[in-house]
Design a protein around this motif. Structure first.
Motif, PDB file in Angstrom:
ATOM      1  N   GLU A   1      30.478  42.388  47.883  1.00  0.00           N
ATOM      2  CA  GLU A   1      29.682  41.158  47.899  1.00  0.00           C
ATOM      3  C   GLU A   1      29.689  40.552  49.301  1.00  0.00           C
ATOM      4  O   GLU A   1      28.644  40.157  49.817  1.00  0.00           O
ATOM      5  CB  GLU A   1      30.229  40.143  46.885  1.00  0.00           C
ATOM      6  N   ILE A   2      30.857  40.493  49.900  1.00  0.00           N
ATOM      7  CA  ILE A   2      30.986  39.937  51.247  1.00  0.00           C
ATOM      8  C   ILE A   2      30.185  40.772  52.240  1.00  0.00           C
ATOM      9  O   ILE A   2      29.409  40.234  53.042  1.00  0.00           O
ATOM     10  CB  ILE A   2      32.472  39.856  51.673  1.00  0.00           C
ATOM     11  N   GLN A   3      30.350  42.093  52.176  1.00  0.00           N
ATOM     12  CA  GLN A   3      29.632  42.976  53.102  1.00  0.00           C
ATOM     13  C   GLN A   3      28.121  42.817  52.943  1.00  0.00           C
ATOM     14  O   GLN A   3      27.390  42.757  53.926  1.00  0.00           O
ATOM     15  CB  GLN A   3      30.025  44.437  52.855  1.00  0.00           C
ATOM     16  N   SER A   4      27.669  42.746  51.721  1.00  0.00           N
ATOM     17  CA  SER A   4      26.244  42.606  51.438  1.00  0.00           C
ATOM     18  C   SER A   4      25.683  41.315  52.055  1.00  0.00           C
ATOM     19  O   SER A   4      24.619  41.325  52.684  1.00  0.00           O
ATOM     20  CB  SER A   4      26.043  42.621  49.922  1.00  0.00           C
ATOM     21  N   LEU A   5      26.401  40.220  51.895  1.00  0.00           N
ATOM     22  CA  LEU A   5      25.937  38.935  52.436  1.00  0.00           C
ATOM     23  C   LEU A   5      26.032  38.901  53.956  1.00  0.00           C
ATOM     24  O   LEU A   5      25.138  38.376  54.625  1.00  0.00           O
ATOM     25  CB  LEU A   5      26.719  37.790  51.794  1.00  0.00           C
TER      26      LEU A   5
ATOM     27  N   ALA B   1      31.846  29.638  49.328  1.00  0.00           N
ATOM     28  CA  ALA B   1      30.669  28.767  49.222  1.00  0.00           C
ATOM     29  C   ALA B   1      29.699  29.022  50.369  1.00  0.00           C
ATOM     30  O   ALA B   1      28.479  29.100  50.163  1.00  0.00           O
ATOM     31  CB  ALA B   1      31.104  27.300  49.205  1.00  0.00           C
ATOM     32  N   ALA B   2      30.229  29.172  51.577  1.00  0.00           N
ATOM     33  CA  ALA B   2      29.384  29.431  52.746  1.00  0.00           C
ATOM     34  C   ALA B   2      28.684  30.784  52.617  1.00  0.00           C
ATOM     35  O   ALA B   2      27.501  30.918  52.958  1.00  0.00           O
ATOM     36  CB  ALA B   2      30.212  29.369  54.024  1.00  0.00           C
ATOM     37  N   LEU B   3      29.393  31.791  52.116  1.00  0.00           N
ATOM     38  CA  LEU B   3      28.783  33.106  51.904  1.00  0.00           C
ATOM     39  C   LEU B   3      27.689  33.030  50.844  1.00  0.00           C
ATOM     40  O   LEU B   3      26.613  33.606  51.003  1.00  0.00           O
ATOM     41  CB  LEU B   3      29.855  34.124  51.469  1.00  0.00           C
ATOM     42  N   LEU B   4      27.924  32.293  49.769  1.00  0.00           N
ATOM     43  CA  LEU B   4      26.927  32.159  48.707  1.00  0.00           C
ATOM     44  C   LEU B   4      25.675  31.439  49.207  1.00  0.00           C
ATOM     45  O   LEU B   4      24.582  31.683  48.707  1.00  0.00           O
ATOM     46  CB  LEU B   4      27.528  31.453  47.489  1.00  0.00           C
ATOM     47  N   GLU B   5      25.826  30.582  50.206  1.00  0.00           N
ATOM     48  CA  GLU B   5      24.656  29.922  50.803  1.00  0.00           C
ATOM     49  C   GLU B   5      23.719  30.927  51.462  1.00  0.00           C
ATOM     50  O   GLU B   5      22.509  30.720  51.492  1.00  0.00           O
ATOM     51  CB  GLU B   5      25.088  28.858  51.824  1.00  0.00           C
TER      52      GLU B   5
ATOM     53  N   ILE C   1      29.286  37.420  41.490  1.00  0.00           N
ATOM     54  CA  ILE C   1      30.181  36.797  40.515  1.00  0.00           C
ATOM     55  C   ILE C   1      31.593  36.566  41.044  1.00  0.00           C
ATOM     56  O   ILE C   1      32.218  35.560  40.751  1.00  0.00           O
ATOM     57  CB  ILE C   1      30.199  37.613  39.196  1.00  0.00           C
ATOM     58  N   ASN C   2      32.100  37.506  41.848  1.00  0.00           N
ATOM     59  CA  ASN C   2      33.468  37.362  42.372  1.00  0.00           C
ATOM     60  C   ASN C   2      33.573  36.210  43.349  1.00  0.00           C
ATOM     61  O   ASN C   2      34.520  35.422  43.299  1.00  0.00           O
ATOM     62  CB  ASN C   2      33.925  38.674  43.014  1.00  0.00           C
ATOM     63  N   LEU C   3      32.587  36.093  44.242  1.00  0.00           N
ATOM     64  CA  LEU C   3      32.597  34.971  45.194  1.00  0.00           C
ATOM     65  C   LEU C   3      32.402  33.647  44.464  1.00  0.00           C
ATOM     66  O   LEU C   3      33.034  32.650  44.803  1.00  0.00           O
ATOM     67  CB  LEU C   3      31.518  35.163  46.253  1.00  0.00           C
ATOM     68  N   ALA C   4      31.556  33.633  43.452  1.00  0.00           N
ATOM     69  CA  ALA C   4      31.338  32.410  42.677  1.00  0.00           C
ATOM     70  C   ALA C   4      32.637  31.982  41.990  1.00  0.00           C
ATOM     71  O   ALA C   4      32.962  30.797  41.926  1.00  0.00           O
ATOM     72  CB  ALA C   4      30.228  32.627  41.652  1.00  0.00           C
TER      73      ALA C   4
ATOM     74  N   LYS D   1      44.034  36.834  50.719  1.00  0.00           N
ATOM     75  CA  LYS D   1      43.852  37.533  51.984  1.00  0.00           C
ATOM     76  C   LYS D   1      42.662  38.473  51.828  1.00  0.00           C
ATOM     77  O   LYS D   1      42.511  39.113  50.791  1.00  0.00           O
ATOM     78  CB  LYS D   1      45.097  38.351  52.334  1.00  0.00           C
ATOM     79  N   LEU D   2      41.855  38.548  52.850  1.00  0.00           N
ATOM     80  CA  LEU D   2      40.704  39.440  52.820  1.00  0.00           C
ATOM     81  C   LEU D   2      41.150  40.863  52.500  1.00  0.00           C
ATOM     82  O   LEU D   2      40.533  41.547  51.691  1.00  0.00           O
ATOM     83  CB  LEU D   2      39.974  39.390  54.167  1.00  0.00           C
ATOM     84  N   THR D   3      42.262  41.283  53.110  1.00  0.00           N
ATOM     85  CA  THR D   3      42.743  42.653  52.927  1.00  0.00           C
ATOM     86  C   THR D   3      43.276  42.914  51.516  1.00  0.00           C
ATOM     87  O   THR D   3      43.511  44.054  51.158  1.00  0.00           O
ATOM     88  CB  THR D   3      43.844  42.979  53.960  1.00  0.00           C
ATOM     89  N   GLU D   4      43.459  41.856  50.720  1.00  0.00           N
ATOM     90  CA  GLU D   4      43.939  42.022  49.349  1.00  0.00           C
ATOM     91  C   GLU D   4      42.835  41.819  48.319  1.00  0.00           C
ATOM     92  O   GLU D   4      43.087  41.835  47.119  1.00  0.00           O
ATOM     93  CB  GLU D   4      45.105  41.062  49.083  1.00  0.00           C
ATOM     94  N   SER D   5      41.609  41.634  48.804  1.00  0.00           N
ATOM     95  CA  SER D   5      40.473  41.455  47.900  1.00  0.00           C
ATOM     96  C   SER D   5      40.111  42.783  47.246  1.00  0.00           C
ATOM     97  O   SER D   5      40.314  43.843  47.826  1.00  0.00           O
ATOM     98  CB  SER D   5      39.260  40.947  48.690  1.00  0.00           C
ATOM     99  N   ASP D   6      39.545  42.709  46.041  1.00  0.00           N
ATOM    100  CA  ASP D   6      39.165  43.948  45.365  1.00  0.00           C
ATOM    101  C   ASP D   6      37.852  44.500  45.928  1.00  0.00           C
ATOM    102  O   ASP D   6      37.138  43.813  46.653  1.00  0.00           O
ATOM    103  CB  ASP D   6      39.107  43.753  43.845  1.00  0.00           C
TER     104      ASP D   6
END
Length: 93
Positions: free
Chosen positions: A33-37, A81-85, A9-12, A22-27
């Motif tokens: 989600e990013i790590q999982s993908l 979008a690329a990660l969600l792919e 949901i967050n990436l969407a 910034k990646l370092t400021e992401s929750d």
């Protein structure tokens, strides 16, 4: 497709709102989600813990390079979008 968006949901949201952070400021949840993908893609070997360490940053930078995106420290709509792919690809197999 909706199950993928529900799962990530967050990436969407980043993709649809065209947010750039910034990646370092992401929750924590967004990082998970990013790590999982990235793990599905074989780029991230660490734990899916929501912590932005060297492994996460390196895997994210490698991923962005692999899809021809620059600014490895930023998470924006194109990267989301690329990660969600990745999720879409794994759902269809």
């Amino acid at each position: 497709m909706s199950t993928v968006l529900g799962e990530f949901i967050n990436l969407a949201k980043i993709r649809s709102t065209k947010t750039i952070i910034k990646l370092t400021e992401s929750d924590v949840d967004t990082i998970k989600e990013i790590q999982s993908l990235l793990k599905k893609k074989g780029l991230y070997k660490g734990e899916v813990d929501g912590i932005i360490g060297d492994l996460t940053q390196k895997a994210f930078a490698e991923f962005k390079e692999s899809v021809w995106l620059d600014s490895p420290e930023l998470l924006g709509a194109s990267a989301a979008a690329a990660l969600l792919e990745i999720a879409e690809d794994h759902k269809s197999h």
